[in-house]
Design a protein around this motif. Sequence first.
Motif, PDB file in Angstrom:
ATOM      1  N   ASP A  73     -43.124 -10.032 -23.322  1.00  0.00           N
ATOM      2  CA  ASP A  73     -42.518  -9.552 -22.066  1.00  0.00           C
ATOM      3  C   ASP A  73     -41.038  -9.300 -22.275  1.00  0.00           C
ATOM      4  O   ASP A  73     -40.404  -9.922 -23.133  1.00  0.00           O
ATOM      5  N   ALA A  74     -40.478  -8.397 -21.487  1.00  0.00           N
ATOM      6  CA  ALA A  74     -39.037  -8.146 -21.528  1.00  0.00           C
ATOM      7  C   ALA A  74     -38.303  -9.445 -21.257  1.00  0.00           C
ATOM      8  O   ALA A  74     -38.731 -10.260 -20.429  1.00  0.00           O
ATOM      9  N   GLY A  75     -37.180  -9.659 -21.985  1.00  0.00           N
ATOM     10  CA  GLY A  75     -36.381 -10.867 -21.778  1.00  0.00           C
ATOM     11  C   GLY A  75     -36.850 -12.068 -22.571  1.00  0.00           C
ATOM     12  O   GLY A  75     -36.251 -13.146 -22.502  1.00  0.00           O
ATOM     13  N   THR A  76     -37.901 -11.903 -23.357  1.00  0.00           N
ATOM     14  CA  THR A  76     -38.406 -13.024 -24.173  1.00  0.00           C
ATOM     15  C   THR A  76     -37.385 -13.409 -25.233  1.00  0.00           C
ATOM     16  O   THR A  76     -36.756 -12.542 -25.838  1.00  0.00           O
ATOM     17  N   THR A  77     -37.223 -14.712 -25.434  1.00  0.00           N
ATOM     18  CA  THR A  77     -36.312 -15.194 -26.463  1.00  0.00           C
ATOM     19  C   THR A  77     -37.070 -15.397 -27.779  1.00  0.00           C
ATOM     20  O   THR A  77     -38.312 -15.434 -27.795  1.00  0.00           O
ATOM     21  N   VAL A  78     -36.293 -15.579 -28.864  1.00  0.00           N
ATOM     22  CA  VAL A  78     -36.892 -15.854 -30.175  1.00  0.00           C
ATOM     23  C   VAL A  78     -37.750 -17.115 -30.094  1.00  0.00           C
ATOM     24  O   VAL A  78     -38.850 -17.181 -30.629  1.00  0.00           O
ATOM     25  N   GLY A  79     -37.226 -18.140 -29.416  1.00  0.00           N
ATOM     26  CA  GLY A  79     -37.963 -19.394 -29.282  1.00  0.00           C
ATOM     27  C   GLY A  79     -39.314 -19.205 -28.602  1.00  0.00           C
ATOM     28  O   GLY A  79     -40.339 -19.720 -29.057  1.00  0.00           O
ATOM     29  N   ARG A  80     -39.333 -18.456 -27.516  1.00  0.00           N
ATOM     30  CA  ARG A  80     -40.585 -18.215 -26.772  1.00  0.00           C
ATOM     31  C   ARG A  80     -41.547 -17.382 -27.607  1.00  0.00           C
ATOM     32  O   ARG A  80     -42.757 -17.598 -27.585  1.00  0.00           O
ATOM     33  N   PHE A  81     -40.991 -16.416 -28.321  1.00  0.00           N
ATOM     34  CA  PHE A  81     -41.839 -15.588 -29.196  1.00  0.00           C
ATOM     35  C   PHE A  81     -42.502 -16.474 -30.245  1.00  0.00           C
ATOM     36  O   PHE A  81     -43.709 -16.381 -30.490  1.00  0.00           O
ATOM     37  N   LEU A  82     -41.706 -17.373 -30.855  1.00  0.00           N
ATOM     38  CA  LEU A  82     -42.247 -18.245 -31.895  1.00  0.00           C
ATOM     39  C   LEU A  82     -43.339 -19.156 -31.332  1.00  0.00           C
ATOM     40  O   LEU A  82     -44.344 -19.409 -31.998  1.00  0.00           O
ATOM     41  N   ASP A  83     -43.121 -19.656 -30.128  1.00  0.00           N
ATOM     42  CA  ASP A  83     -44.147 -20.509 -29.502  1.00  0.00           C
ATOM     43  C   ASP A  83     -45.493 -19.785 -29.499  1.00  0.00           C
ATOM     44  O   ASP A  83     -46.529 -20.336 -29.900  1.00  0.00           O
ATOM     45  N   ALA A  84     -45.460 -18.536 -29.077  1.00  0.00           N
ATOM     46  CA  ALA A  84     -46.708 -17.769 -28.958  1.00  0.00           C
ATOM     47  C   ALA A  84     -47.258 -17.395 -30.334  1.00  0.00           C
ATOM     48  O   ALA A  84     -48.473 -17.474 -30.575  1.00  0.00           O
TER      49      ALA A  84
END
Lengths: 83, 129
Positions: free
Chosen positions: A25-36
Amino acid sequence: MRLHVLLFATYREIVDAKEVAWTVDAGTTVGRFLDAFVAAHPRLARHRGSMMVAVNLAVADPETVLHEDDEVALLPPVSGGCA
Amino acid sequence: MIEITRRRIDANAVLESVRRDDAGAVVLFLGTVRADAAVAALDYEVYVPMAKQVLADLAERAKAKFGVLDLSIVHRIGRVPLGGDSVAVACASAHRREAFEACAWVMDEVKRIVPIWKSIPPKRARRSR
Protein backbone atom coordinates in the motif's frame (compact mmCIF):
# COMPACT_ATOMS: atom_id res chain seq x y z
CA MET A 1 2.15 0.17 -5.41
CA ARG A 2 4.79 -1.99 -7.02
CA LEU A 3 8.27 -2.73 -5.64
CA HIS A 4 11.19 -4.51 -7.28
CA VAL A 5 12.75 -6.69 -4.60
CA LEU A 6 16.31 -7.94 -5.21
CA LEU A 7 17.84 -10.80 -3.27
CA PHE A 8 21.46 -11.78 -2.83
CA ALA A 9 23.57 -14.68 -1.58
CA THR A 10 21.79 -16.73 1.10
CA TYR A 11 18.51 -14.89 0.62
CA ARG A 12 18.53 -15.77 -3.08
CA GLU A 13 18.78 -19.43 -2.15
CA ILE A 14 16.03 -19.20 0.46
CA VAL A 15 13.53 -17.41 -1.77
CA ASP A 16 14.79 -19.27 -4.86
CA ALA A 17 14.77 -16.07 -6.90
CA LYS A 18 17.09 -13.16 -7.74
CA GLU A 19 14.24 -10.73 -8.12
CA VAL A 20 10.63 -10.63 -6.94
CA ALA A 21 7.83 -8.21 -7.83
CA TRP A 22 5.94 -7.19 -4.69
CA THR A 23 2.92 -4.98 -4.05
CA VAL A 24 2.39 -2.79 -0.98
CA ASP A 25 0.00 0.00 0.00
CA ALA A 26 1.05 3.61 -0.49
CA GLY A 27 2.95 4.94 2.53
CA THR A 28 4.31 1.52 3.53
CA THR A 29 7.61 1.65 5.39
CA VAL A 30 10.61 -0.66 4.91
CA GLY A 31 9.80 -2.24 8.28
CA ARG A 32 6.19 -3.02 7.31
CA PHE A 33 7.30 -4.35 3.94
CA LEU A 34 9.79 -6.67 5.65
CA ASP A 35 7.11 -7.92 8.05
CA ALA A 36 5.00 -9.03 5.10
CA PHE A 37 7.89 -10.32 2.98
CA VAL A 38 9.37 -12.40 5.79
CA ALA A 39 5.91 -13.76 6.65
CA ALA A 40 5.67 -14.95 3.05
CA HIS A 41 9.18 -16.47 3.21
CA PRO A 42 9.49 -17.73 6.82
CA ARG A 43 13.01 -19.12 6.33
CA LEU A 44 14.18 -15.51 6.14
CA ALA A 45 12.99 -14.83 9.68
CA ARG A 46 16.17 -15.97 11.44
CA HIS A 47 18.20 -13.69 9.16
CA ARG A 48 16.18 -10.57 9.82
CA GLY A 49 18.41 -9.33 12.63
CA SER A 50 21.48 -9.18 10.39
CA MET A 51 19.69 -8.14 7.21
CA MET A 52 20.52 -4.80 5.60
CA VAL A 53 18.01 -3.14 3.27
CA ALA A 54 18.91 -0.76 0.46
CA VAL A 55 16.26 1.30 -1.31
CA ASN A 56 17.34 2.68 -4.69
CA LEU A 57 20.99 1.91 -3.88
CA ALA A 58 20.97 3.67 -0.48
CA VAL A 59 20.94 1.95 2.90
CA ALA A 60 17.48 2.40 4.44
CA ASP A 61 16.16 2.12 7.98
CA PRO A 62 12.81 0.55 8.97
CA GLU A 63 11.09 3.96 9.00
CA THR A 64 11.99 4.76 5.40
CA VAL A 65 8.82 5.22 3.37
CA LEU A 66 8.64 3.33 0.10
CA HIS A 67 7.39 4.65 -3.23
CA GLU A 68 6.12 3.24 -6.52
CA ASP A 69 8.78 1.29 -8.47
CA ASP A 70 11.37 1.46 -5.68
CA GLU A 71 14.20 -1.07 -5.97
CA VAL A 72 14.46 -2.74 -2.57
CA ALA A 73 17.53 -4.93 -2.07
CA LEU A 74 17.77 -7.38 0.82
CA LEU A 75 21.44 -7.73 1.68
CA PRO A 76 23.04 -10.35 3.92
CA PRO A 77 26.17 -9.41 5.92
CA VAL A 78 28.78 -8.60 3.29
CA SER A 79 31.96 -10.59 2.73
CA GLY A 80 33.90 -8.94 -0.05
CA GLY A 81 37.66 -8.54 -0.24
CA CYS A 82 40.12 -11.23 0.61
CA ALA A 83 40.25 -13.37 3.74
CA MET B 1 39.80 4.01 -11.26
CA ILE B 2 36.80 2.36 -9.62
CA GLU B 3 35.97 -0.94 -11.25
CA ILE B 4 34.11 -4.18 -10.74
CA THR B 5 35.27 -6.79 -13.19
CA ARG B 6 34.91 -10.45 -14.10
CA ARG B 7 38.33 -10.37 -15.74
CA ARG B 8 41.68 -11.03 -14.12
CA ILE B 9 42.82 -7.87 -12.32
CA ASP B 10 45.64 -6.09 -14.15
CA ALA B 11 47.66 -5.05 -11.12
CA ASN B 12 50.03 -2.94 -13.16
CA ALA B 13 47.15 -1.00 -14.69
CA VAL B 14 45.73 -0.32 -11.23
CA LEU B 15 49.14 0.90 -10.06
CA GLU B 16 49.64 3.10 -13.10
CA SER B 17 46.15 4.60 -12.69
CA VAL B 18 47.28 6.49 -9.56
CA ARG B 19 50.91 7.22 -10.43
CA ARG B 20 51.59 10.95 -10.72
CA ASP B 21 54.51 13.39 -10.59
CA ASP B 22 53.59 14.98 -7.26
CA ALA B 23 53.44 11.60 -5.47
CA GLY B 24 56.45 10.54 -3.45
CA ALA B 25 54.81 7.22 -2.59
CA VAL B 26 52.60 4.74 -4.43
CA VAL B 27 51.23 1.76 -2.56
CA LEU B 28 49.51 -1.23 -4.16
CA PHE B 29 47.57 -3.78 -2.12
CA LEU B 30 46.36 -7.07 -3.62
CA GLY B 31 43.91 -9.34 -1.84
CA THR B 32 44.39 -12.91 -3.00
CA VAL B 33 42.61 -16.25 -2.67
CA ARG B 34 44.61 -18.08 -0.04
CA ALA B 35 45.34 -21.82 -0.03
CA ASP B 36 43.08 -23.83 2.23
CA ALA B 37 42.17 -27.53 2.31
CA ALA B 38 38.53 -26.75 1.46
CA VAL B 39 39.17 -24.01 -1.08
CA ALA B 40 40.08 -24.35 -4.75
CA ALA B 41 38.48 -21.04 -5.65
CA LEU B 42 36.12 -18.36 -4.32
CA ASP B 43 32.91 -17.15 -5.96
CA TYR B 44 32.10 -13.46 -5.60
CA GLU B 45 28.54 -12.18 -6.03
CA VAL B 46 27.83 -8.45 -6.13
CA TYR B 47 25.04 -5.85 -6.21
CA VAL B 48 26.80 -4.02 -8.99
CA PRO B 49 25.24 -0.54 -9.09
CA MET B 50 25.35 -0.12 -5.32
CA ALA B 51 28.87 -1.56 -5.04
CA LYS B 52 30.19 0.91 -7.64
CA GLN B 53 28.60 3.78 -5.79
CA VAL B 54 29.91 2.64 -2.41
CA LEU B 55 33.44 2.11 -3.79
CA ALA B 56 33.49 5.54 -5.43
CA ASP B 57 32.29 7.18 -2.23
CA LEU B 58 34.85 5.20 -0.24
CA ALA B 59 37.68 6.43 -2.46
CA GLU B 60 36.57 10.05 -1.99
CA ARG B 61 36.30 9.63 1.78
CA ALA B 62 39.77 8.09 1.91
CA LYS B 63 41.24 11.01 -0.03
CA ALA B 64 39.59 13.48 2.34
CA LYS B 65 40.49 11.52 5.49
CA PHE B 66 44.16 10.84 4.70
CA GLY B 67 44.99 13.67 2.29
CA VAL B 68 46.17 11.24 -0.39
CA LEU B 69 46.42 12.37 -4.01
CA ASP B 70 44.65 9.53 -5.78
CA LEU B 71 43.16 6.16 -5.02
CA SER B 72 41.90 3.27 -7.19
CA ILE B 73 39.88 0.24 -6.15
CA VAL B 74 39.19 -2.78 -8.37
CA HIS B 75 37.18 -5.78 -7.14
CA ARG B 76 36.88 -8.95 -9.16
CA ILE B 77 33.61 -10.90 -9.19
CA GLY B 78 32.61 -14.35 -10.37
CA ARG B 79 35.00 -17.24 -9.76
CA VAL B 80 38.54 -16.38 -8.59
CA PRO B 81 40.97 -19.33 -8.49
CA LEU B 82 43.44 -20.14 -5.75
CA GLY B 83 46.26 -17.60 -5.86
CA GLY B 84 44.19 -15.20 -7.93
CA ASP B 85 43.69 -11.54 -7.03
CA SER B 86 40.21 -10.70 -5.82
CA VAL B 87 40.76 -7.04 -4.97
CA ALA B 88 43.32 -4.35 -5.70
CA VAL B 89 43.73 -0.99 -3.97
CA ALA B 90 46.33 1.50 -5.17
CA CYS B 91 47.08 4.80 -3.50
CA ALA B 92 49.39 7.70 -4.33
CA SER B 93 50.41 10.35 -1.83
CA ALA B 94 53.13 12.86 -1.17
CA HIS B 95 54.54 10.69 1.62
CA ARG B 96 54.38 6.99 2.40
CA ARG B 97 52.65 6.99 5.79
CA GLU B 98 49.28 8.21 4.52
CA ALA B 99 49.42 5.92 1.46
CA PHE B 100 49.84 2.83 3.65
CA GLU B 101 47.19 4.02 6.12
CA ALA B 102 44.68 4.86 3.39
CA CYS B 103 45.08 1.45 1.73
CA ALA B 104 44.59 -0.36 5.02
CA TRP B 105 41.54 1.73 5.91
CA VAL B 106 39.97 1.27 2.48
CA MET B 107 40.35 -2.52 2.71
CA ASP B 108 38.73 -2.55 6.14
CA GLU B 109 35.81 -0.55 4.75
CA VAL B 110 35.52 -2.71 1.61
CA LYS B 111 35.07 -5.74 3.84
CA ARG B 112 32.60 -3.86 6.05
CA ILE B 113 30.24 -2.02 3.69
CA VAL B 114 30.52 -2.98 0.02
CA PRO B 115 27.66 -5.25 -1.14
CA ILE B 116 29.80 -8.17 -2.26
CA TRP B 117 29.53 -11.73 -0.95
CA LYS B 118 31.97 -14.58 -1.29
CA SER B 119 31.24 -18.27 -1.16
CA ILE B 120 33.24 -21.44 -1.61
CA PRO B 121 32.21 -23.50 -4.64
CA PRO B 122 32.23 -27.27 -4.05
CA LYS B 123 35.50 -28.91 -5.00
CA ARG B 124 35.21 -31.13 -8.06
CA ALA B 125 35.50 -34.83 -7.27
CA ARG B 126 38.69 -36.34 -8.66
CA ARG B 127 38.09 -38.64 -11.61
CA SER B 128 39.30 -42.17 -10.99
CA ARG B 129 41.70 -43.43 -13.64
